[in-house]
Design an enzyme around this catalytic site. Structure first.
Site, PDB file in Angstrom:
ATOM      1  N   GLY A  31       0.800  -1.222   0.000  1.00 15.92           N
ATOM      2  CA  GLY A  31       0.000   0.000   0.000  1.00 15.92           C
ATOM      3  C   GLY A  31       0.827   1.264   0.000  1.00 15.92           C
ATOM      4  O   GLY A  31       2.029   1.232  -0.294  1.00 15.92           O
ATOM      5  N   HIS A  85       4.158   1.356  -8.078  1.00 23.51           N
ATOM      6  CA  HIS A  85       3.153   0.299  -7.934  1.00 23.51           C
ATOM      7  C   HIS A  85       2.189   0.326  -9.123  1.00 23.51           C
ATOM      8  O   HIS A  85       1.836  -0.714  -9.680  1.00 23.51           O
ATOM      9  CB  HIS A  85       2.313   0.519  -6.668  1.00 23.51           C
ATOM     10  CG  HIS A  85       3.095   0.503  -5.385  1.00 23.51           C
ATOM     11  ND1 HIS A  85       3.283   1.627  -4.620  1.00 23.51           N
ATOM     12  CD2 HIS A  85       3.704  -0.503  -4.721  1.00 23.51           C
ATOM     13  CE1 HIS A  85       3.976   1.327  -3.534  1.00 23.51           C
ATOM     14  NE2 HIS A  85       4.252   0.034  -3.567  1.00 23.51           N
ATOM     15  N   VAL A 104      10.532   2.779 -11.488  1.00 20.51           N
ATOM     16  CA  VAL A 104       9.974   4.095 -11.799  1.00 20.51           C
ATOM     17  C   VAL A 104      10.645   5.119 -10.881  1.00 20.51           C
ATOM     18  O   VAL A 104      10.721   4.912  -9.670  1.00 20.51           O
ATOM     19  CB  VAL A 104       8.445   4.110 -11.603  1.00 20.51           C
ATOM     20  CG1 VAL A 104       7.883   5.502 -11.861  1.00 20.51           C
ATOM     21  CG2 VAL A 104       7.785   3.087 -12.524  1.00 20.51           C
TER      22      VAL A 104
HETATM   23  P1  AMP Z   1       5.951  -2.605  -1.699  1.00 14.77           P
HETATM   24  O1  AMP Z   1       4.606  -1.997  -1.525  1.00 14.77           O
HETATM   25  O2  AMP Z   1       7.068  -1.711  -1.319  1.00 14.77           O
HETATM   26  O3  AMP Z   1       6.044  -3.994  -1.104  1.00 14.77           O
HETATM   27  O4  AMP Z   1       6.126  -2.814  -3.267  1.00 14.77           O
HETATM   28  C1  AMP Z   1       5.205  -3.571  -3.997  1.00 14.77           C
HETATM   29  C2  AMP Z   1       5.776  -3.829  -5.374  1.00 14.77           C
HETATM   30  O5  AMP Z   1       5.990  -2.590  -6.039  1.00 14.77           O
HETATM   31  C3  AMP Z   1       7.119  -4.565  -5.325  1.00 14.77           C
HETATM   32  O6  AMP Z   1       7.166  -5.530  -6.361  1.00 14.77           O
HETATM   33  C4  AMP Z   1       8.089  -3.444  -5.571  1.00 14.77           C
HETATM   34  O7  AMP Z   1       9.305  -3.878  -6.160  1.00 14.77           O
HETATM   35  C5  AMP Z   1       7.311  -2.568  -6.535  1.00 14.77           C
HETATM   36  N1  AMP Z   1       7.848  -1.207  -6.543  1.00 14.77           N
HETATM   37  C6  AMP Z   1       8.061  -0.404  -5.462  1.00 14.77           C
HETATM   38  N2  AMP Z   1       8.626   0.753  -5.854  1.00 14.77           N
HETATM   39  C7  AMP Z   1       8.797   0.678  -7.195  1.00 14.77           C
HETATM   40  C8  AMP Z   1       9.343   1.563  -8.178  1.00 14.77           C
HETATM   41  N3  AMP Z   1       9.839   2.753  -7.871  1.00 14.77           N
HETATM   42  N4  AMP Z   1       9.354   1.144  -9.465  1.00 14.77           N
HETATM   43  C9  AMP Z   1       8.861  -0.074  -9.799  1.00 14.77           C
HETATM   44  N5  AMP Z   1       8.334  -0.942  -8.924  1.00 14.77           N
HETATM   45  C10 AMP Z   1       8.300  -0.574  -7.638  1.00 14.77           C
END
Ligand code: AMP
Length: 287
Positions: free
Chosen positions: A22, A28, A167
């Site tokens: 979240g 995301h 990103v």
């Molecule tokens: P998290 O909510 O931090 O567990 O992230 C959920 C998903 O979003 C994971 O697969 C992360 O690697 C991806 N994610 C988080 N930040 C980025 C970003 N800046 N660019 C691409 N994917 C991301």
């Protein structure tokens, strides 16, 4: 969730799944958009997983904004948001875990013991609940992506893993839910991580293949910036995450640092064909 997933499958619909914690941002949402281009149904989970936070980490204060997230997800093409209370996913007596002793102890696993046990366990559970055909992860968490691929292979999960490019903000800072904890000044300091990677990228593009020189290129930029405390800067094999001395084969430059007590990670893909540092692009054209 399981019933919905089963009925979609019976109708022959392709199910895409994006696990998140979240506090959603464009990183995301890029995963959700990729899923909605490729799949008929898109499920996004929002669950701040206590199991992947160590004692003294930021579980309690991790940003949460379920209503805001729901609005963003609707626009990005998500069909179902799956959330759960921790005591439903981990009821009393819960005692079975997924552990990768080989890949899960280095880098992030060394600094955050038990972190990947928490990640793999919750993702395995979510895969069972959602039963997706495709699942989308971000290259931002490079070690996590390697561990997820390994788990899917090792434990025969019938799901295809897509890893999407990082990103970034216009100044290069990789988007992260934790960036919200940074003051304006801290944010300025945090940009030294992506600048460091940018230096390593130029060095790689001009032919440098020695891991020590590439990590030094990144490290020097970060060290010049006061208020940035480095946890690690390493070059590892892109497949098995073992440290390498030369980056002749696909490698990753992984960095982790703390700024104002906020833990930040970033990375660069070092591969002759991908010298721009992007992860693989989606394999299927949008329909
Ligand atoms: P998290 O909510 O931090 O567990 O992230 C959920 C998903 O979003 C994971 O697969 C992360 O690697 C991806 N994610 C988080 N930040 C980025 C970003 N800046 N660019 C691409 N994917 C991301």
């Amino acid at each position: 969730m399981t019933a919905a997933s089963r009925s979609w499958r019976e109708e022959g619909q392709l199910i895409g799944f994006v696990p998140t914690m979240g506090a959603l941002h464009e990183g995301h949402l890029s995963l959700v958009r990729a899923a909605s281009q490729e799949c008929d149904r898109v499920v996004v989970s929002i669950f701040v997983n206590p199991l992947q936070f160590g004692p003294g980490e930021d579980f309690e204060r991790y940003p949460r904004d379920l209503d805001g997230d729901r609005n963003l997800l609707e626009e990005a093409g998500c069909d179902v948001v799956f959330t759960s209370e921790a005591d439903q996913l981990y009821p009393p007596g819960f005692s079975t875990y997924v552990v990768n002793d080989e890949l899960g102890r280095r880098m992030e696993g060394e600094v955050r013991p038990g972190h990947f046990r928490g990640v793999l366990t919750v993702v395995a559970k979510l895969f069972h609940i959602v039963a997706p055909d495709l699942t989308y992860f971000g290259q931002k968490d490079a070690q996590q992506a390697v561990l997820i691929r390994r788990m899917v292979t090792d434990l025969h999960f019938p799901v295809e893993v897509r890893v999407m490019p990082i990103v970034r903000d216009v100044d290069g800072l990789a988007l992260s839910s934790r960036n919200a904890f940074l003051s304006r000044e801290g944010r300025g300091r945090a940009v030294s991580l992506s600048r460091g990677l940018e230096n390593a990228r130029s060095s790689f593009a001009s032919g440098e293949r020695r891991a020590a020189a590439l990590t030094a290129a990144a490290r020097e930029t970060m060290e010049r910036q006061e208020g940035v405390s480095i946890d690690y800067v390493v070059c590892v094999c892109a497949e098995d995450l073992r440290p390498v001395e030369r980056c002749d084969r696909p490698a990753l430059l992984l960095i982790a640092a703390r700024v104002e007590g906020v833990r930040l990670i970033d990375n660069l893909v070092l591969s002759a064909g991908e010298a721009d540092g992007r992860a693989e692009a989606p394999r299927k054209e949008p329909s």
